[in-house]
Design an enzyme around this catalytic site. Structure first.
Site, mmCIF file in Angstrom:
data_model
loop_
_atom_site.group_PDB
_atom_site.id
_atom_site.type_symbol
_atom_site.label_atom_id
_atom_site.label_comp_id
_atom_site.label_asym_id
_atom_site.label_seq_id
_atom_site.Cartn_x
_atom_site.Cartn_y
_atom_site.Cartn_z
ATOM 1 N N GLY A 290 0.822 -1.206 0.000
ATOM 2 C CA GLY A 290 0.000 0.000 0.000
ATOM 3 C C GLY A 290 0.857 1.258 0.000
ATOM 4 C CG LEU A 291 2.189 3.044 2.997
ATOM 5 C CD1 LEU A 291 3.558 2.878 3.641
ATOM 6 C CD2 LEU A 291 1.340 4.028 3.792
ATOM 7 C CB CYS A 292 0.911 3.437 -3.931
ATOM 8 S SG CYS A 292 -0.121 1.965 -3.873
ATOM 9 N N GLY A 293 -1.338 5.938 -2.396
ATOM 10 C CA GLY A 293 -2.494 6.777 -2.706
ATOM 11 C C GLY A 293 -3.680 5.959 -3.217
#
Length: 318
Positions: A96-99
């Site tokens: 994750g952590l990709c908007g």
């Protein structure tokens, strides 16, 4: 007075603790942004270098197929009159952590199924191959049969996975398990833009994208290109049919590789922007908390001074 001062000091300690926590988060997101930037550079170079060969391969295949016409038959070129089974391959990220990289694509898949695929092929059975942990956990359509899940390739393109997916799709299409194969992925445009789109891999179709990629920008160059193509004489060794038999499986593998490279570059770009936005937001929050901290501290000092002055005046009066 002591109770009030204690409450103020507790509030100041909480604000200071929060500033420290946000500052630590900002350091982490800044480091992740730098890592994503380095990975993005390599991924961007990889997809930019892969596109010309991929598009040129498809363009040459189209010319060969058109030159042979109905004389040539291959099961991968077969357009079936009735589409009974459609295979969708959806490529998401493992991390994750990709908007909104994954959520936008998942919404796009659902919208395409409901607005395009089902109305066009109402009697077709839809099956899906999910590539990426986020897609495996996030894509849950009740009327779709999930036949294969693949994870662990986000950030590194393994040719074994390309070969595995290619063989599975080609065998399924030749055996009649699939009548149509469609890939869903995020296309890399630039650092700021990643566009969810789909690509009809099988059966083989003429691509407008390929034509536009090699099409000259001005009219004079376009006429010159057409004249050059008319004057070209090709000598094939071995014959065209043998070449096509070898190139068609290569084309499938190459298109899958290109799509994975597109998704990989788009993922790193999305993560870089997400981490940059998170870092900027953290810095803004730190400024706001520091302002609140200074106001509270100044208010506490002012209150303490007023109480001291009030106490001194009271003593004088006595």
């Amino acid at each position: 007075m002591d109770l009030l001062l204690g409450e103020v000091m507790a509030t100041l300690r909480d604000i200071k603790r929060r500033i420290g926590a946000v500052a630590s988060t900002a350091k982490i997101t800044q480091a992740m942004r730098m890592v994503s930037s380095a990975k993005l550079k390599r991924a961007q170079e990889a997809i930019i270098n892969a596109r010309p060969f991929s598009f040129l391969l498809k363009s040459n295949l189209e010319r060969l197929i058109n030159s042979l016409g109905e004389e040539y038959y291959h099961p991968l070129l077969e357009h079936r009159t009735e589409i009974k089974n459609i295979c969708l391959v959806v490529i998401t990220s493992d991390r994750g952590l990709c908007g909104s990289f994954n959520s936008n694509l998942i919404r796009f898949v659902g919208k395409t199924i409901n607005e395009e695929i089902k109305p066009t092929y109402p009697n077709a059975q839809i099956s899906m191959i999910r590539i990426g942990k986020r897609g495996i956990s996030g894509i849950k359509f009740s009327d779709v049969d999930y036949i294969k899940n693949i994870s662990g390739i986000s950030g590194r393109i393994d040719y074994k996975v390309v070969d595995e997916v290619s063989r599975f799709i080609v065998n399924g299409y030749i055996e009649g398990t699939f009548d149509k194969v469609v890939f869903f992925f995020n296309e890399f445009k630039n650092i700021l833009v990643q566009v969810p789109r789909y690509f009809n891999l099988l059966p083989f179709e003429r691509s407008v994208e390929v034509e536009s990629y090699f099409k000259p920008k001005d009219k004079q160059s376009l006429e010159s290109q057409k004249q050059t193509q008319k004057n070209l004489i090709f000598i094939f060794e071995p014959d065209q049919k043998t070449i096509l038999d070898k190139l068609l499986p290569l084309y499938i593998e190459n298109q899958i590789l290109r799509i994975l490279l597109e998704s990989n570059a788009a993922e790193h770009a999305a993560r870089r922007m997400a981490m940059e936005n998170a870092t900027n937001n953290a810095k803004e929050l730190i400024k706001h908390l520091e302002l609140v901290y200074n106001k509270e501290r100044q208010a506490a000092i002012t209150k303490e001074m007023l109480e001291i002055v009030g106490g001194a005046n009271a003593l004088k009066g006595q």
